[in-house]
Write an enzyme that holds these catalytic residues in place. Structure first.
Site, PDB file in Angstrom:
ATOM      1  CD  GLU A  95      -4.425   5.699  28.618  1.00  0.00           C
ATOM      2  OE1 GLU A  95      -4.232   5.136  29.719  1.00  0.00           O
ATOM      3  OE2 GLU A  95      -5.410   5.459  27.888  1.00  0.00           O
ATOM      4  N   GLY A  96      -3.640  10.034  24.757  1.00  0.00           N
ATOM      5  CA  GLY A  96      -4.232  10.461  23.498  1.00  0.00           C
ATOM      6  C   GLY A  96      -5.745  10.505  23.541  1.00  0.00           C
TER       7      GLY A  96
END
Length: 358
Positions: free
Chosen positions: A326-327
């Site tokens: 997701e980062g």
């Protein structure tokens, strides 16, 4: 307005970081009121940021995380512990601010943008809460299964790179001083492992891991699927576009394009975990100069990530046993980078503090 550019023009426009700015930053570091390089890698981080921005007053206050989303035909081969319906559900969770990346981004002051690079369903933006943070640039409704042939055409691979470049360039145009990469796509550790194995030359035992949690039998099956995909397609490791087209994913191409944009616009880019680093491998195969602008946010628990980072010559900022994607690792690392910048700009020199140097 972001100019539409050909891939060759983008690559030609990426220039190495000027070492004289790093040297100037190192000279200031040597004068800070502390034992020599006593804050370890914070010094290296701040000096690299000075080099990238060509200043001794680096700024990374405006942060943007681009979460690239895409689905994968190889999921039909049973490589994931989760159903494909999770991909659009998680996209909607990102938009309402309820995912891991949202919580950590709020903490570090980063804006989160979601780009639909090619998930299967068509999202109705008009009916979505938070739709102003969604960009739909769908290249296809998921890739093809690479066990039967290429995951996408070479033309679509290039389009994925260009979409990533354009979306990241828009964030820069709107003031982003540092970029972070994120991903969403059920099954995407499988194409990422294939990319990693092809480009680094690592064995499938080294590169293919459990992803979101397959059991031992599932892991053996996943390795067999990756082996089959590589054998069927024979991707050429020196040709990043070929590797992306044959065994990659739309969102991985978007991540690679984001990295190319960061380097083109002289912005630091923090890559997240396994999937983001697969995108970095593609970008690096296309243009090795991008390494000057890359920071590894963390080291994932996923098998093979450390091998990928070693191939790129990157040392992770954090190593916390994370494997979400997701980062999240990129966003967390930005907080450390904030500290590095503050240290560099706000700590006094020996002379300013009136303290005797050694």
């Amino acid at each position: 307005m972001v100019e539409i550019m050909k891939l060759e023009e983008i690559i030609e426009g990426i220039k190495p970081v000027r070492q004289e700015w790093i040297q100037k930053a190192q000279e200031r570091t040597a004068q800070l009121v502390m034992p020599t390089r006593a804050l370890g890698r914070l010094h290296e981080i701040s000096e690299r940021l000075c080099g990238i921005q060509q200043t001794l007053e680096p700024v990374i206050d405006q942060k943007a995380i681009l979460v690239m989303a895409g689905d994968h035909g190889v999921v039909e081969e049973g490589v994931s512990a989760y159903p494909q319906e999770v991909t659009p559900a998680m996209v909607q969770t990102f938009l309402v601010g309820g995912a891991g990346i949202n919580a950590i981004s709020r903490q570090v002051g980063a804006d989160v943008w979601v780009v639909d690079m090619g998930i299967i369903p068509e999202l109705d933006a008009a009916g979505l809460k938070g739709a102003e943070r969604l960009v739909v640039e769908k290249i296809g409704n998921g890739t093809a299964s690479f066990t039967k042939g290429p995951a996408m055409s070479r033309q679509d691979a290039e389009k994925a790179l260009q979409v990533g470049f354009e979306q990241a360039s828009r964030r820069v145009e709107n003031g982003a001083e540092i970029l972070g990469t994120g991903d969403m796509g059920i099954g995407n550790t499988t194409p990422s492992a294939a990319i990693g194995a092809v480009i680094t030359g690592a064995t499938l035992d080294e590169m293919v891991g459990r992803g979101a949690g397959v059991d031992d039998a599932g892991l053996a099956h996943k390795r067999d699927i990756v082996r089959r995909g590589i054998e069927v397609n024979t991707p050429q490791p020196e040709d990043g576009l070929d590797v992306l087209a044959k065994v990659g994913g739309f969102e991985i191409g978007g991540i690679a394009g984001t990295i190319l944009a960061a380097a083109f616009h002289r912005r630091a880019v923090v890559v997240d975990g396994f999937i983001s680093t697969a995108g970095a491998l593609i970008a690096n195969a296309l243009c090795p100069t991008v390494k000057d602008y890359l920071f590894a946010g963390h080291c994932s628990e996923e098998a093979g990530h450390r091998t990928m980072l070693k191939h790129l010559g990157l040392e992770p900022i954090l190593d916390l046993g994370m494997r979400l994607g997701e980062g999240t690792g990129a966003a967390l690392a930005m907080g450390v980078m904030d500290s590095a910048v503050r240290m560099f700009k706000e700590v006094l020199t020996f002379q300013e503090a009136g303290v005797a140097d050694k």
